[in-house]
Design a protein around this motif. Structure first.
Motif, short mmCIF file in Angstrom:
data_model
loop_
_atom_site.label_atom_id
_atom_site.label_comp_id
_atom_site.label_asym_id
_atom_site.label_seq_id
_atom_site.Cartn_x
_atom_site.Cartn_y
_atom_site.Cartn_z
N ASP A 115 0.82 -1.21 0.00
CA ASP A 115 0.00 0.00 0.00
C ASP A 115 0.86 1.26 0.00
O ASP A 115 0.58 2.21 -0.73
CB ASP A 115 -0.92 0.01 1.23
CG ASP A 115 -1.91 -1.14 1.24
OD1 ASP A 115 -2.16 -1.72 0.16
OD2 ASP A 115 -2.44 -1.47 2.32
N PHE A 116 1.90 1.28 0.82
CA PHE A 116 2.78 2.44 0.93
C PHE A 116 3.45 2.74 -0.40
O PHE A 116 3.40 3.89 -0.89
CB PHE A 116 3.82 2.16 2.02
CG PHE A 116 4.85 3.24 2.22
CD1 PHE A 116 4.46 4.54 2.49
CD2 PHE A 116 6.20 2.95 2.15
CE1 PHE A 116 5.41 5.55 2.70
CE2 PHE A 116 7.16 3.94 2.36
CZ PHE A 116 6.76 5.24 2.63
N ALA A 139 1.55 6.38 -7.16
CA ALA A 139 0.33 6.98 -7.71
C ALA A 139 0.30 8.48 -7.47
O ALA A 139 -0.36 9.22 -8.21
CB ALA A 139 -0.90 6.32 -7.08
N ASP A 140 1.02 8.94 -6.46
CA ASP A 140 0.98 10.35 -6.08
C ASP A 140 2.11 11.17 -6.70
O ASP A 140 2.28 12.34 -6.37
CB ASP A 140 1.04 10.48 -4.56
CG ASP A 140 0.56 11.83 -4.06
OD1 ASP A 140 -0.65 12.10 -4.15
OD2 ASP A 140 1.41 12.63 -3.62
N ASP A 165 8.46 -7.65 -5.36
CA ASP A 165 9.05 -7.15 -6.60
C ASP A 165 7.93 -6.62 -7.49
O ASP A 165 7.60 -7.20 -8.52
CB ASP A 165 9.81 -8.29 -7.29
CG ASP A 165 10.70 -7.79 -8.42
OD1 ASP A 165 11.23 -6.67 -8.30
OD2 ASP A 165 10.86 -8.52 -9.41
N TYR A 166 7.35 -5.49 -7.07
CA TYR A 166 6.15 -4.96 -7.71
C TYR A 166 6.50 -4.26 -9.03
O TYR A 166 7.56 -3.64 -9.15
CB TYR A 166 5.45 -3.97 -6.79
CG TYR A 166 5.20 -4.51 -5.40
CD1 TYR A 166 4.51 -5.71 -5.21
CD2 TYR A 166 5.65 -3.83 -4.27
CE1 TYR A 166 4.28 -6.21 -3.94
CE2 TYR A 166 5.42 -4.32 -3.00
CZ TYR A 166 4.75 -5.50 -2.84
OH TYR A 166 4.51 -5.99 -1.57
N PHE A 189 -5.21 2.92 4.98
CA PHE A 189 -4.74 3.66 6.15
C PHE A 189 -5.45 3.18 7.41
O PHE A 189 -4.82 2.87 8.43
CB PHE A 189 -4.97 5.15 5.91
CG PHE A 189 -4.71 6.04 7.09
CD1 PHE A 189 -3.49 5.99 7.76
CD2 PHE A 189 -5.67 6.95 7.52
CE1 PHE A 189 -3.25 6.83 8.85
CE2 PHE A 189 -5.43 7.79 8.60
CZ PHE A 189 -4.22 7.73 9.26
N GLU A 190 -6.77 3.10 7.33
CA GLU A 190 -7.55 2.67 8.50
C GLU A 190 -7.27 1.21 8.86
O GLU A 190 -7.27 0.85 10.04
CB GLU A 190 -9.03 2.91 8.23
CG GLU A 190 -9.38 4.38 8.13
CD GLU A 190 -10.83 4.66 7.78
OE1 GLU A 190 -11.24 5.84 7.82
OE2 GLU A 190 -11.56 3.70 7.45
N HIS A 191 -7.01 0.40 7.85
CA HIS A 191 -6.65 -1.01 8.11
C HIS A 191 -5.35 -1.08 8.89
O HIS A 191 -5.22 -1.90 9.84
CB HIS A 191 -6.53 -1.76 6.79
CG HIS A 191 -6.57 -3.24 6.91
ND1 HIS A 191 -5.47 -3.99 7.24
CD2 HIS A 191 -7.60 -4.13 6.77
CE1 HIS A 191 -5.79 -5.27 7.28
NE2 HIS A 191 -7.08 -5.39 7.01
N ASP A 192 -4.38 -0.24 8.55
CA ASP A 192 -3.12 -0.20 9.29
C ASP A 192 -3.35 0.24 10.73
O ASP A 192 -2.70 -0.28 11.66
CB ASP A 192 -2.13 0.74 8.60
CG ASP A 192 -1.39 0.08 7.46
OD1 ASP A 192 -1.51 -1.15 7.29
OD2 ASP A 192 -0.70 0.79 6.71
#
Length: 566
Positions: free
Chosen positions: A151-152, A158-159, A218-219, A461-464
């Motif tokens: 996610d990070f 994406a940003d 390895d994304y 974020f909320e999941h973390d």
């Protein structure tokens, strides 16, 4: 992946190395300035073995780069002999989420951030020091850590950031030799503790973990670049060449994105101008519309814009959503409590909350209370009644004013990752990260691409936060349009309340259809099973305050195993 490194390659001649190195560094220096001016961020992660030379590689780059737009974060060792964190028994993994340090260290979108050991080292250390026999955690736990990492890195790319990940590899024999050399030199002995000197004893177990993590992380948007830590020259050239290619590609992508954004802005301006021409001199047939009211044409336009935005919202979330998520039209505006019952119940609930907060502090359980809602719905008054019951040293209230320039130069979640309560404390948010899918969506401060992907970024974020061990309660404070209008008018006529009403509040009433559509999409896409929305029906503010306190008290009782309040 690690087996692909060839440790038998012939070393590069010094003259050939220097010529290519100098040319690459010269190009890199120019690209750094271009990226700074264009607002392109570069995140460079160095992972690898103790003694592999990660710090030296960063130093070689820092010597040549502009330090004014370059930052270095150095990961700290997790001390396995430290006192066990008191909150672990209660489902809390640490004083802050594992990823917070890396979010806090993130430079602006016009800078370079080097991480000398980062989120992967943190994961490996947690796995090694908290694992059962053979120093290996179950694969399910490993996947849990990788969720946050994925996610990070995806959010950063994406940003507008470029993420480059290097892993500096070396054999066990080479590691032992280098660590002994550092330890035997009085000038560098401080860098190699006795524990680190003997870390090679866990080489095989760590190798297995590293190799598995590398393969699974390895994304495509953030691939690994493996480096031979025993060949300094070849490694330096690979690093410089990779950074040059990454910045060149990033600048091309930024130029393309800016062109698309410019075309979208021009289209929006054209539509606005067309509407103004059509609306010039027109009313709804009964004269000019009153303040905060919609003429027929403006109402039609607002509804059309709401429908257009609804079409751009995602069809569904990748997270599980509760079946009975709220909908604006289904909220009950008749709920109320009589004043005498309110006073009695308020005192009792606040006393209960005070006792629970003291237990919560001792158990190191964090509590996060997030408030969103219509203007004048009563968010501030609700927060005050909660804060009134707490020790002033145990909570923080975080408002969400217009973002500052540094905040705008980071991902929108950055300012919330950096403002979290410490374990055992309470964080209350008067408006929140949901601004991206509410005001920024409606007012055009975020592009459709930005706000449409924000729903699941928020869920991540909320999941973390929940995985960290926080109790997360998300309140939507609701009020009917009629009651909101009455409160607006009351604020305008009362000198003690006039500071609470602005022209923006009146203007937002004219965009009711757009905000209603945005709120319904927010409910539909972010009412996750681990962080569902809770509606506080606030046409009667007293009712909403009591409901919030009951829910907070109940959540604490459930987590702390305390008998429920009568």
């Amino acid at each position: 992946m690690l087996e692909t490194i060839d440790f038998n390659q012939k070393k590069l001649p010094k003259a050939a190395y220097k010529q290519e190195w100098d040319a690459l560094i010269e190009r890199l220096v120019v690209l750094q300035q271009q990226a700074h001016n264009a607002g392109v961020g570069l995140v460079v992660l160095f992972e690898g073995w103790n003694g592999a030379g990660k710090g030296s590689r960063i130093s070689d780059l820092m010597y040549n780069l502009d330090a004014r737009s370059t930052g270095v974060y150095v990961g700290l060792d997790l001390d396995p002999d430290a006192r066990e964190f008191a909150g672990r028994e209660w489902g809390v993994t640490g004083y802050y989420p594992i990823m917070q340090d890396f979010w806090k260290a993130l430079g602006e979108r016009n800078s370079i951030t080097f991480y000398d050991r980062g989120w992967y080292s943190a994961v490996i250390q947690h796995m090694l020091y908290n694992a059962p026999a053979k120093l290996l955690l179950p694969k399910e736990e490993e996947r849990h850590y990788l969720d946050s990492i994925y996610d990070f890195e995806r959010q950063l790319t994406a940003d507008g950031y470029i993420v480059v990940k290097f892993f500096v590899h070396m054999t066990k024999e080479a590691q032992v030799k280098r660590l002994r050399s550092l330890h035997d030199d009085p000038a560098t002995r401080w860098r190699v503790t006795d524990k680190k000197l003997h870390s090679h004893h866990g080489y095989e177990a760590a190798y297995e973990l590293y190799d598995r993590l590398l393969e699974r992380s390895d994304y495509p948007f953030a691939p690994w670049v493996l480096l031979n830590g025993e060949d300094k020259r070849r490694t330096n050239l690979t690093i410089a060449r990779t950074l040059v290619e990454a910045l060149e590609q990033g600048l091309r992508q930024k130029e393309a994105n800016d062109a698309l954004r410019g075309a979208f802005s021009a289209h929006q301006a054209e539509m606005e101008a067309q509407f103004n021409l059509e609306a010039l001199g027109m009313t709804d047939g009964v004269g000019a519309p009153g303040r905060g009211m919609l003429s027929g044409m403006r109402l039609a336009r607002a509804r059309a814009q709401a429908e257009a935005a609804r079409e751009l919202a995602p069809r569904q979330s990748r997270f599980a959503i509760v079946e009975d998520y709220p909908q604006v039209d289904l909220i009950d505006h008749s709920l109320a409590i009589d004043p005498e019952s309110y006073k009695k119940t308020l005192r009792a609930l606040q006393a209960r909350l005070f006792r629970l907060e003291n237990i919560m502090f001792q158990k190191r359980v964090p509590l996060i209370l997030m408030y969103e809602g219509w203007d004048a719905a009563g968010k501030g008054g609700n927060i005050k009644r909660v804060a009134q019951a707490l020790d002033a040293r145990a909570y923080n209230i975080f408002p969400s004013p217009a973002p500052t320039k540094p905040e705008l130069n980071h991902p929108f979640l950055w300012r919330y990752w950096t403002r979290l309560p410490k374990a055992g404390h309470v964080g209350m948010y008067d408006r929140s990260w949901y601004g991206r899918v509410l005001v920024e969506r409606v007012e055009g401060f975020a592009t459709p691409e930005e706000w449409s992907r924000a729903y699941d970024e928020i869920n991540e974020f909320e999941h973390d936060l929940v995985d960290w061990g926080a109790i997360l309660l998300k309140f939507w404070v609701d009020v009917s349009p009629e009651e909101q209008l009455r409160r607006f008018q009351d604020r305008e006529t009362d000198p003690a309340k006039q500071w609470k009403i602005t022209e923006d509040d009146w203007r937002n009433r004219e965009k009711y259809p757009q905000y209603k559509a945005a709120i319904n999409d927010m409910f539909r896409l972010t009412s996750t099973t681990f962080a569902p929305w809770i509606v506080l029906e606030s046409d009667d503010k007293r009712y909403a305050r009591i409901k919030a306190l009951r829910i907070i008290v109940s959540a604490l009782e459930d987590r702390l195993g305390v008998e429920h309040f009568g």
